[in-house]
Design an enzyme around this catalytic site. Structure first.
Site: not given
Length: 821
Positions: A607, A761, A791
């Site tokens: 991320s 995501d 995600h």
């Protein structure tokens, strides 16, 4: 013949007692006057002197009668202490019974109970050699009536007829009986109090410590210790010096009764007074708990003089070693026991040799997190409760002590009521919170059919919503910020030692790092992995990604360095990037210290950490003074902030765990420390047309493969940009913040890459666009796409039933890539 002599002795005593007893009493009064001390401030000194003289008279008379073979020397003292029986009480039901040869007296209020009552076990004082149920009848009746409680007075058998430690067993057996028969007496299992005075308080302390190990019994709610004697280690503490000659209990009398209690001759009483019975090793071991240094200074002003301990004498220790055992000196119990003890009330008297025992135990309890209520009777003396309830013969301080006990129980009842109401309110608030979170989740989130185990994902999302809401409530109350609370909750999970890894916390150029090194020997240098955690640059820490880093280190047999970079909004861009770059440079400069191959160093992140890994990789690509990176691993990275309307941002705008607006929110928090201009950024009106045109070749839906557009994508016309908005976010165009915007000359120098994306995501297309850029510039890319992933799947709620099969597949793909290097 002996019985004849005994009869004659009794007859003789009968005739001479009118002369002998008064003479004996006045002789004792004279002795008391010259051998005791009544300090200024003690309550009613003349009355106390009379009672003390009577006590000594009974003891001397007992000695005389014992010499004559008439009775035990303690018989008269015991009879005198028993006092005058009180009148029948119309408000109490009083029952006598015997349990395992131990007499009990149970006091129950006659008034109908509104609920289950409090249960109080009371162990009387008397140095284990005198005292009885009858002696403390008035005390127990008063507590039963005023506290509306069931009181059990325990008449444990006395020494020396019943040797130590029989008294503890009697008290324990009585306690066990009561706890196992609470229903019979209508007692609340959550409101059991164990109490006692003097040596009875010692018994109460030991029983509370013993019961900690019994999980089959109700937990003791509180212990009430009235001027307790708790140690036999140091008889030179300030109170022992200051009150050495104060009635009713002098310092010398303590040692005398210790020997009597243990059924031993007081041969070495003088040596024990000088602490010669304590080995030097034990004195040193327990100095942290039993020392004059731990007594507050205000209790030392009345004539305390520090003394050096007398030399240790083994023969003295052997003669009275029992007083150093935990059943005699519960003050010496380990912290692991003390910290588990219940809430406590401790009463001390200023003119009592045992005062400091209570003060030291109070300190130990408080240091171990046990709540203590302390009442100090400033003009009281030891044994003052023995005179309670006798009208003009009582002492005012005894009434105050009993009132403090009643008040303590009353406050406890109020606190319990408030606690119940609070818990009820908390439960109601929790239910409302969960209902609200569920409602928010179903109203604002959308879980596509392709996500496996959608119910589990909803549960995780609801937990996160609840955490955020509680954090906001705490922030509104001024307790802490929402961000700090969420960080705290995320980092609460603590892992134990790993048998396969060496784990060490260090600093790399003022940046905290945690290094994971496999313990197994290696024939060659290992791979090195610089890991940057995710969390939107706002959350995440070394702790949140501990399990992930351990897994990578173990399974890939690599040295992993996790970087604890500074977080937004406290530390804005480029703080996180600078920390990651600084830590990476330090590691590359000192690879030999960690047994890492310079040709096999990888940067990795998930991320926001994937963003940082990409930025660091680009910065290091042109450095000739450092080893070249072998690879970069980008796990669902966020790599641009120009267009939040790409297909994945539209398709997954409401898919947990990262909504479209939260992706923009975190980027703004990292950039400016606030979410100003969030709506403009989401609409695409934050970038001027010429800039959009410049970067359209790299950031455009046209570069996304068609198969990723079929799920509800609609092209949008971006709005015009104002100068004001662009000035706020113009640094979005810097490659160190948005690595997707780096020039081709930089991209071409990047190492082999691994990119993991998830279908559900919002950041999916960032990874796809970067994959295309790398491949267009001749960089080898391994791409792994989780078709049922979302995600945060790699690291979010990664244990037990909250794990997802896709997580394991993603982790295996990362490890396999590392092993191939």
């Amino acid at each position: 013949m002996a019985s004849v002599y005994t009869t004659l002795a009794i007859i003789g005593m009968f005739f001479i007692s009118p002369v002998l007893v008064p003479a004996l009493f006045w002789g004792v009064v004279l002795y008391d006057f010259f051998n005791t001390e009544l300090p200024p401030g003690i309550e009613q000194p003349l009355k106390l002197r009379v009672f003390h003289s009577l006590m000594i008279t009974t003891m001397v008379a007992g000695k005389i009668l014992e010499k004559l073979g008439i009775c035990n020397d303690l018989t008269i003292l015991r009879a005198a202490v028993n006092g005058i029986p009180p009148w029948r009480d119309s408000k109490l039901l009083i029952e006598d019974l015997t349990v395992d040869e131990v007499p009990l007296r149970i006091y129950q209020p006659k008034s109908p109970p509104t609920g289950k009552r409090r249960g109080i076990l009371y162990f009387h004082g008397g140095a284990g050699t005198f005292g009885s149920i009858r002696a403390f009848e008035r005390v127990c009746r008063y507590m039963a009536k005023k506290c509306n409680s069931v009181v059990v007075s325990v008449g444990y058998r006395l020494a020396p007829e019943h040797p130590y430690p029989g008294q503890y067993f009697d008290c324990l057996n009585a306690t066990l009986y009561f706890m196992r028969n609470l229903e019979e007496y209508h007692v609340d299992p959550g409101l059991i109090i164990i109490s006692g005075d003097s040596c009875g308080a010692n018994f109460a302390t030991v029983i509370c410590q013993i019961l900690l190990n019994d999980r089959d019994l109700p937990k003791v709610r509180a212990q009430v210790l009235l001027y307790p004697g708790l140690q036999g280690l140091d008889f030179h503490l300030p109170s022992y010096q200051q009150n050495a000659f104060v009635p009713i209990l002098s310092r010398k009398m303590i040692i005398y009764f210790c020997f009597r209690y243990l059924n031993k001759k007081p041969t070495f009483w003088k040596e024990v007074l000088q602490n010669s019975h304590v080995p030097d090793s034990m004195r040193h071991q327990y100095k942290k708990w039993v020392s004059a240094d731990l007594i507050p200074d205000e209790f030392k002003v009345r004539g305390y003089v520090p003394t050096k301990p007398a030399p240790y004498k083994p023969e003295v220790h052997e003669a009275i070693k029992e007083i150093l055992a935990m059943t005699f000196s519960p003050l010496l119990a380990e912290d692991s026991i003390i910290c588990q003890l219940p809430e406590s009330l401790i009463v001390t008297c200023e003119f009592d040799v045992l005062r400091d025992d209570g003060l030291l135990y109070k300190r130990r309890l408080e240091e171990n997190g046990v709540r203590v209520t302390w009442y100090h009777c400033e003009n009281g003396f030891h044994g003052i409760l023995a005179f309670f309830g006798y009208g003009i013969f009582s002492f005012l301080s005894a009434n105050k002590i009993m009132d403090s006990i009643v008040n303590y129980f009353s406050i406890m009842a109020v606190v319990l009521t408030v606690l119940v109401l609070f818990l009820a309110g908390f439960l109601a608030a929790f239910i409302l919170l969960v209902i609200g979170a569920i409602n928010f989740d179903f109203s604002n989130s959308e879980i596509p059919p392709g996500v496996t185990q959608p119910a589990k994902l909803r549960i995780i999302h609801i937990i996160l919503i609840c955490t955020a809401v509680v954090g906001k409530i705490l922030e509104n109350f001024g307790i802490c910020t929402q961000v700090s609370f969420v960080r705290y909750m995320q980092g609460r999970k603590s892992l134990g030692a790993d048998p396969k890894l060496f784990i060490k916390d260090l600093w790399f150029d003022k940046v905290p790092v945690r290094i994971y090194q496999p313990k197994a020997p290696s024939a060659s240098q290992r791979r090195g992995v610089m890991f940057f955690h995710g969390g939107g640059w706002v959350f995440g820490s070394l702790e949140t990604h501990e399990e992930l880093c351990r897994f990578i280190a173990r399974e890939s047999e690599s040295v992993v360095v996790s970087v604890g970079y500074r977080l937004a909004p406290e530390h804005k861009y480029p703080a996180a990037y600078e920390d990651c770059l600084s830590a990476s440079q330090h590691f590359l400069q000192h690879l030999q210290h960690y047994g890492v191959d310079p040709a096999r160093v990888t940067v990795c992140g998930d991320s926001a950490g994937g963003n940082l890994a990409a930025a660091v990789s680009q910065t290091l690509a042109g450095r000739s003074d450092l080893p070249r990176l072998r690879a970069q691993i980008l796990i669902y990275p966020g790599l641009q902030a120009l267009d939040f309307n790409l297909p994945s941002y539209q398709q997954n705008r409401g898919v947990p765990l990262l909504f479209r607006e939260r992706a923009a929110f975190y980027m703004l928090q990292y950039l400016n420390g606030s979410a100003t201009k969030l709506e403009e950024v989401l609409d695409g009106s934050h970038i001027p047309p010429d800039m959009k045109l410049k970067y359209q070749k790299w950031v455009s839906p046209d570069n996304i493969p068609e198969e990723f557009k079929v799920r509800g994508y609609k092209p949008r016309v971006l709005l015009d940009c104002t100068t004001e908005v662009f000035e706020t976010v113009k640094r979005f165009c810097e490659p160190t913040l948005c690595p997707l915007l780096a020039e081709d000359t930089i991209i071409q120098q990047l190492p082999e890459s691994f990119i993991l994306t998830c279908e559900y995501d919002v950041l999916r297309d960032d990874g796809l666009l970067y994959k295309k850029r790398l491949e267009d510039n001749g960089v080898r890319v391994t791409w792994y796409h989780l078709e049922d992933g979302f995600h945060g799947i790699i690291n979010s709620f990664n244990s037990g039933w909250l794990s997802f099969p896709a997580r394991k597949r993603g982790l295996d793909s990362i490890v396999n890539f590392l092993r191939s290097l």
